[in-house]
Write an enzyme that holds these catalytic residues in place. Structure first.
Site, PDB file in Angstrom:
ATOM      1  N   GLY A  57       0.842  -1.190   0.000  1.00  0.00           N
ATOM      2  CA  GLY A  57       0.000   0.000   0.000  1.00  0.00           C
ATOM      3  C   GLY A  57       0.875   1.235   0.000  1.00  0.00           C
ATOM      4  O   GLY A  57       2.067   1.157   0.323  1.00  0.00           O
ATOM      5  N   CYS A  84       5.466  -6.015   1.478  1.00  0.00           N
ATOM      6  CA  CYS A  84       5.811  -4.590   1.449  1.00  0.00           C
ATOM      7  C   CYS A  84       5.150  -3.852   2.624  1.00  0.00           C
ATOM      8  O   CYS A  84       5.512  -4.094   3.761  1.00  0.00           O
ATOM      9  CB  CYS A  84       5.445  -4.000   0.093  1.00  0.00           C
ATOM     10  N   TYR A  85       4.153  -3.004   2.369  1.00  0.00           N
ATOM     11  CA  TYR A  85       3.508  -2.315   3.491  1.00  0.00           C
ATOM     12  C   TYR A  85       3.008  -3.336   4.517  1.00  0.00           C
ATOM     13  O   TYR A  85       3.104  -3.122   5.729  1.00  0.00           O
ATOM     14  CB  TYR A  85       2.338  -1.442   3.004  1.00  0.00           C
ATOM     15  N   HIS A 174       7.813  -7.542  -3.966  1.00  0.00           N
ATOM     16  CA  HIS A 174       6.469  -7.930  -4.418  1.00  0.00           C
ATOM     17  C   HIS A 174       6.510  -9.260  -5.173  1.00  0.00           C
ATOM     18  O   HIS A 174       6.861  -9.290  -6.350  1.00  0.00           O
ATOM     19  CB  HIS A 174       5.888  -6.845  -5.324  1.00  0.00           C
ATOM     20  N   GLU A 176       4.111 -10.898  -6.318  1.00  0.00           N
ATOM     21  CA  GLU A 176       3.013 -11.034  -7.284  1.00  0.00           C
ATOM     22  C   GLU A 176       3.339 -10.487  -8.671  1.00  0.00           C
ATOM     23  O   GLU A 176       2.645 -10.767  -9.627  1.00  0.00           O
ATOM     24  CB  GLU A 176       1.740 -10.357  -6.742  1.00  0.00           C
ATOM     25  N   ASP A 232     -19.739 -11.795 -20.693  1.00  0.00           N
ATOM     26  CA  ASP A 232     -20.236 -11.964 -19.324  1.00  0.00           C
ATOM     27  C   ASP A 232     -21.690 -12.453 -19.296  1.00  0.00           C
ATOM     28  O   ASP A 232     -22.027 -13.376 -18.562  1.00  0.00           O
ATOM     29  CB  ASP A 232     -20.106 -10.656 -18.538  1.00  0.00           C
ATOM     30  N   LYS A 372     -12.015 -11.702 -15.341  1.00  0.00           N
ATOM     31  CA  LYS A 372     -12.430 -11.862 -16.738  1.00  0.00           C
ATOM     32  C   LYS A 372     -11.833 -13.115 -17.398  1.00  0.00           C
ATOM     33  O   LYS A 372     -12.531 -13.845 -18.092  1.00  0.00           O
ATOM     34  CB  LYS A 372     -11.994 -10.617 -17.524  1.00  0.00           C
TER      35      LYS A 372
END
Ligand code: XMP
Length: 516
Positions: A57, A84-85, A174, A176, A232, A372
């Site tokens: 963050g 991180c944060y 990070h 990710e 969708d 998605k």
């Protein structure tokens, strides 16, 4: 409708990459949910996640109004990974110290692992360096009691830390993002090695549990669904149909603003192959009459949006006792993100958004938990044609917001012809699926040209093609010159009323994807 047993909870502290954490975990076939950092301890306990990830963050833990989650999380007997944060907050809540770093680390850094277990199981230590991605201005200065260092980088002596007795881990980098080359391994080690999750979240299991949940909820009642031809709504219809068959009726409203052939193929599939009840309403004249002479983009959107609701309501009224409306809401729309997403209404998006309140129907939103690309995977698993599953997004107001100014039959015809050429050429060059959206826009201003020996004075077509991950930001696609040349040539030669083609090279922001 969440029925999954094992899940990872991601607490969001406002990082740009929180959704990426979720994507990475789901790729490992483990279900996870993102919730705001304010989630109450009681709710977390009820949810009983197998592990908790505290995201990054933009704040500093020592800021006056820093986002702080309940410290009781560390008393729940659940593994926690701080990123991180999240790692800095873990440090400060458990008695360590975080300070503004003298040397900030942004971008690639080299990580040296000093403990080869836990999240670093299977990796090398002893001088080996791994590329990771950092983005921090603060750093851990003192680790909390009972913690020890697991990895360091040039500017972070505590680039990764761990509790020596409990399953708490903090990483300053990070895992990710793709630039962290060991990122997937770190997350896998956390969810499988430390949290003991099993990789059971598959589309097949999702279909099974969702079908059961829909059946249990709907019972003998009737359900309607607005089918647009888009991914969708098509996947929603197919899934609900799998659960309750004939109790589902779909309504397709042709507002006269569709692309050529845009919805026909999927409608045909639904009607003929899967024997879905589809009411196909041709309301072309209804919309074109109301749009005659209207120039203002917001007015156009409102007329199209309200018109859709009116017609949908009329048709649904003929069906008798309907209790539910099935809708293709996706996970990114549901997440109560902490990130600031902008408050001003730039464009009012009118789709089925207003329907539930107007019609007093209960909602069934079976895609609420999916991203998605997961919806696409689900569509394929449900047997939908690839062409429908990989269709580019198309706005509710359709070609109505791709004709600048007044909409009429003649202009629609010109735009449709040009647009078909764009799609054909994008597909045959292999670019249709590589870009987020690609389409033609009609600019009804005349410019001078020459065809044969004749002077012409005709319309301009703008070609718009963008790359994006979520339509919030977008960049113009760097299409090859020969592809651009072919599109331009064909449009000018084949579409009467157009003598000039231009390519839109604006990104979003400051422009938007659609021209109106
Ligand atoms: P903009 O033009 O705002 O578009 O950058 C972002 C994405 O949203 C689509 N779009 C709409 N979709 N109803 C919709 O369902 C609308 O009124 C609408 N306006 C824009 C656009 O195609 C892009 O994918």
């Amino acid at each position: 409708m969440t029925t999954q047993q094992e899940k990872i909870l991601i607490l969001d502290f406002g990082s740009q990459t929180t959704q990426l954490i979720a994507r990475r975990i789901r790729e490992q076939k483990v279900y996870c949910e993102i919730h705001p950092y304010t989630m109450e301890l009681e709710k977390i306990r009820d949810m009983a996640p197998m592990g908790i990830i505290m995201s990054g963050g933009p704040a500093s833990v020592y800021d006056k109004d820093a986002p702080i989650s309940d410290k009781g999380i560390f008393g729940l007997d659940i593994p926690v990974l701080g990123i991180c944060y999240g790692a800095q907050l873990m440090t400060s809540q458990l008695g360590g110290r975080v300070e503004r770093a003298e040397k900030r680390e942004f971008g690639k850094a080299e990580l040296e692992i000093v403990y080869r277990g836990g999240v670093f199981a299977g990796m090398e230590s002893g001088g080996h360096r791994y590329q990771v991605w950092m983005s921090h201005g603060d750093r851990i200065e003192n680790i909390p009691p009972d913690f020890t260092v697991s990895a360091r980088s040039e500017h972070s002596p505590y680039a990764a830390i761990r509790h020596t007795k409990k399953p708490f881990v903090g990483v300053q980098f990070h895992p990710e993002v793709a630039h962290t080359l060991i990122g997937t391994d770190v997350l896998r080690n956390f969810i499988f090695g430390i949290c003991n999750c099993k990789p059971t979240w598959t589309m097949h299991s999702f279909i099974e549990t969702t079908v059961e949940a829909i059946q249990a909820r709907v019972g003998e009642k009737q359900v309607i669904c607005a089918l647009s031809g888009g991914v969708d709504s098509s996947v929603t219809a197919a899934l609900v149909h799998r659960a309750i068959g004939d109790q589902l009726t779909c309504i397709y409203v042709n507002n006269g603003l569709m692309r050529t052939g845009e919805s026909e193929s999927i409608l045909q599939f639904f009607k003929e192959k899967s024997r879905l009840n589809v009411i196909d309403v041709n309301a072309e004249n209804y919309f074109l009459e109301r749009l005659a002479g209207v120039i203002d983009p917001e007015k156009k959107r409102k007329i199209i949006g309200h018109g859709f609701i009116n017609i949908f309501e009329q048709e649904a009224g003929k069906l008798g006792d309907v209790k539910y409306l099935a809708q293709g809401t996706l996970y990114p729309d549901v997440i109560e993100s902490v990130s600031f997403r902008g408050g001003a209404v730039i464009k009012s998006h009118h789709n089925v958004g207003g329907l539930p309140e107007v019609m007093k129907l209960d909602l069934i939103e079976p895609l609420r938990e999916l991203f998605k690309d997961e919806v696409r995977e689900l569509g394929l698993e449900l047997g939908l044609p690839e062409e429908a599953v990989f269709r580019q997004p198309f706005p509710g107001p359709g070609l109505g917001i791709r004709i600048m100014g007044e909409i009429n039959g003649e202009r629609l015809q010109v735009l449709r012809q040009a647009d078909v050429i764009v799609l054909e050429e994008m597909k045959s060059a292999g670019y249709y699926r590589k870009v987020w959206q690609s389409f033609a826009v009609l600019l009804p201003i005349q410019t001078v040209g020459v065809m044969g020996d004749e002077r012409t004075y005709e319309n301009v077509i703008a070609l718009r093609s963008v790359n994006s991950v979520d339509a919030m930001t977008a960049d113009w696609s760097k299409l090859p010159y020969d592809l651009l040349g072919r599109i331009s040539n064909r449009i000018i030669n084949e579409v009467r009323g157009v003598n000039r083609v231009v390519f839109d090279i604006s990104s979003k922001p400051p422009s938007t994807i659609e021209w109106e």
